[in-house]
Design a protein around this motif. Structure first.
Motif: not given
Lengths: 292, 258
Positions: A92, A95-97, B7, B10, B14, B86
């Motif tokens: 996960e 997948y997130l990044f 993100q 998500y 979670k 990033r």
């Protein structure tokens, strides 16, 4: 690819980086080495736009500053220690990044490459230090960046994982990926790095190819005999540069003009030679020699 | 920004606490309805309906808790640095967190509204109709919606202040304590503040008075107490909220990009 020019960094009134300049070319692995507190992580943070600086950093001619991160789209990194969400599984987190259309395929591939399969679906809170480190490196690689920055990537890895990582770095390098790697495990760095940037107290000591740095090293002939002290005295009298080290006599390779003459000098005295081999100083000795 | 929002969403979904809280919210509203049925003298069903079965009070706690811990938990996990190195600017990273929190609050409010209507149909179908006229001369469904909007606006203002505090401290405790205290202080000491405003007119511009924007929107008569017209209180609300958020951005950048 990456050009760092005249990088200066201050923490308050203290200057920690002084006019650092170096370059990373495409498909090259660059080892960033120096003592603790030399400024390696700070350099990496400036390249990643999370630490202010003066000077010029460009990736593919695109400027990087703390306000301009666009160029970092093509960079993957692991700085200091892997930051992971304990409530997510390894898969996960990846997948997130992951960006792009084929996210699942990218995640599956990096899980396979980093040998994470057995615990990819376990929550990160159950991971050991080594597992976390491997997942942190996988996160740096998952988007197939052209530049990967790894700060002490071998931390917490067992010998098998270290070898697998080394092989993966070489494989990615062959595919055109560039790396900037800092590590205290110089023997490992010596095996993968093409170029070396040595930092001492925030100053650039040298930026050169690994072979050029290693060429500064001396090589020696190590003789193991039944009378080491006598051999050392004998060779010294004949003009060789000699030192006795534990159970052998160390002769500087540069001082040997004729190997046959040297062997004759020993054998003619009825001294038995048990072993003879050549030894080259490694990166560690080079680094210490350069810094000191 | 869309990627960042995806993100953050998500991660929020979670987190075990999100689902647990959502279920708790549904059970809480249900419990209030059952409580009224068992002890009819305690609440009036119309009041319960008007107040969304008190869901907004519980949502405030959750949003303040999440807003306060958004950054401290990233610091604790060591993930904040990785978010910042990033291609996104620090402002985008922070704003994406705030927008996700806003989305979360909207979802919870929507859920509570749906639940309110369901509970009305299931438990109080014969007690009152949706067109029942209430004291504000509106149908009850409209008054309930206005009440919800009012609560939501109060929450947003409070959240902006909590988000500023969250950027100031590594620890989430100050933001949680101040946020929750502020919510109760305003409810309890509003009258005291109105008395002070009566004595010192300039006090009407204090930020706590702006928390009454939602309530004044719902009940224009409140302007006699806040000493601010609806436009004035709206401008004050937006100005203070913006200041909190801009300060939050500045502090976040200074603390994390040194």
């Amino acid at each position: 690819m990456l050009k760092v020019n005249n990088l200066d960094k201050w923490f308050g009134k203290k200057q920690v980086l002084h006019q650092i300049s170096f370059e990373i070319k495409p498909g090259r692995v660059v080892g960033l080495i120096g003592a603790n507190g030399a400024g390696k992580t700070t350099i990496m943070k400036t390249i990643l736009g999370i630490s202010s600086f003066t000077g010029d950093i460009r990736l593919n001619d695109q400027k990087i500053t703390i306000d301009s991160h666009d160029a970092l789209k093509d960079v993957g990194a692991l700085i200091e220690y892997p930051g992971l969400y304990p409530y997510l599984t390894g898969r996960e987190q990846l997948y997130l990044f992951t960006r792009g259309n084929d996210r699942r395929a990218k995640v599956d591939k990096v899980i396979e490459e980093m040998h994470l399969t057995t615990y990819a679906d376990a929550k990160a809170k159950h991971y050991s230090l080594g597992m976390k480190q491997k997942l942190g490196i996988a996160l740096a690689l998952v988007n197939k960046p052209s530049l990967v920055i790894l700060d002490e990537p071998m931390n917490g890895l067992d010998p098998k994982a270290t070898r697998e990582l080394r092989e993966l770095i070489l494989q990615k390098k062959a595919e055109g990926t560039s790396f900037l790697i800092s590590s205290h495990i110089l023997s490992e760095l010596q095996k993968v790095a093409d170029d070396v940037v040595i930092i001492n107290h925030g100053h650039l000591v040298t930026s050169n190819t690994m072979s050029a740095v290693l060429a500064r090293n001396e090589s020696y002939l190590l003789l193991q005999t039944d009378q080491n002290n006598k051999v050392a005295q004998l060779l010294q009298q004949r003009g060789y540069q000699v030192a006795v080290e534990e159970d052998s006599v160390k002769v500087a390779r540069d001082s040997i003009q004729d190997m046959t003459a040297l062997l004759h000098a020993v054998l003619d005295q009825n001294i038995a030679i048990h072993d003879i081999h050549e030894q080259q100083d490694d990166l560690e000795n080079s680094l210490l020699g350069i810094i000191e | 920004m869309f990627t960042l929002l995806k993100q953050e969403t998500y991660k929020l979904l979670k987190r075990p606490s999100f689902i647990v809280f959502w279920l708790f919210l549904i059970v809480f509203q249900l419990a209030m309805a059952i409580f009224e049925k068992v002890y009819p003298q305690t609440f009036q069903p119309e009041n319960l309906f008007l107040n969304d079965f008190y869901a907004p009070v519980v949502i405030v706690f959750y949003i303040i808790a999440v807003g306060s811990t958004q950054l401290s938990s990233e610091n604790q996990y060591g993930t904040l640095k990785a978010l910042l190195y990033r291609q996104y600017s620090s402002s985008k990273v922070l704003v994406s967190k705030w927008l996700t929190l806003l989305g979360c609050a909207l979802c919870l409010y929507s859920s509570s509204l749906v639940m309110t209507l369901l509970l009305k149909v299931i438990f109080f179908q014969n007690k009152f109709g949706l067109n029942l006229q209430v004291s504000t001369h509106q149908p009850i469904w409209q008054a309930m919606l206005m009440n919800t909007v009012s609560e939501f606006l109060t929450l947003l203002f409070l959240a902006a202040f909590v988000l500023l505090l969250a950027t100031l401290f590594d620890n989430s405790t100050p933001a949680i304590i101040v946020g929750i205290s502020a919510y109760f202080v305003v409810s309890v000491f509003n009258q005291l503040m109105f008395m002070l405003i009566d004595q010192h007119d300039w006090l009407k511009w204090n930020p706590v008075n702006m928390l009454n924007f939602g309530a004044q929107l719902n009940s224009p008569k409140l302007s006699s107490l806040t000493h601010l017209g609806i436009n004035q209180i709206m401008i004050g609300y937006i100005a203070y909220g913006s200041i909190f958020l801009i300060l939050g951005l500045v502090v976040f950048r200074r603390r994390n990009l040194r």
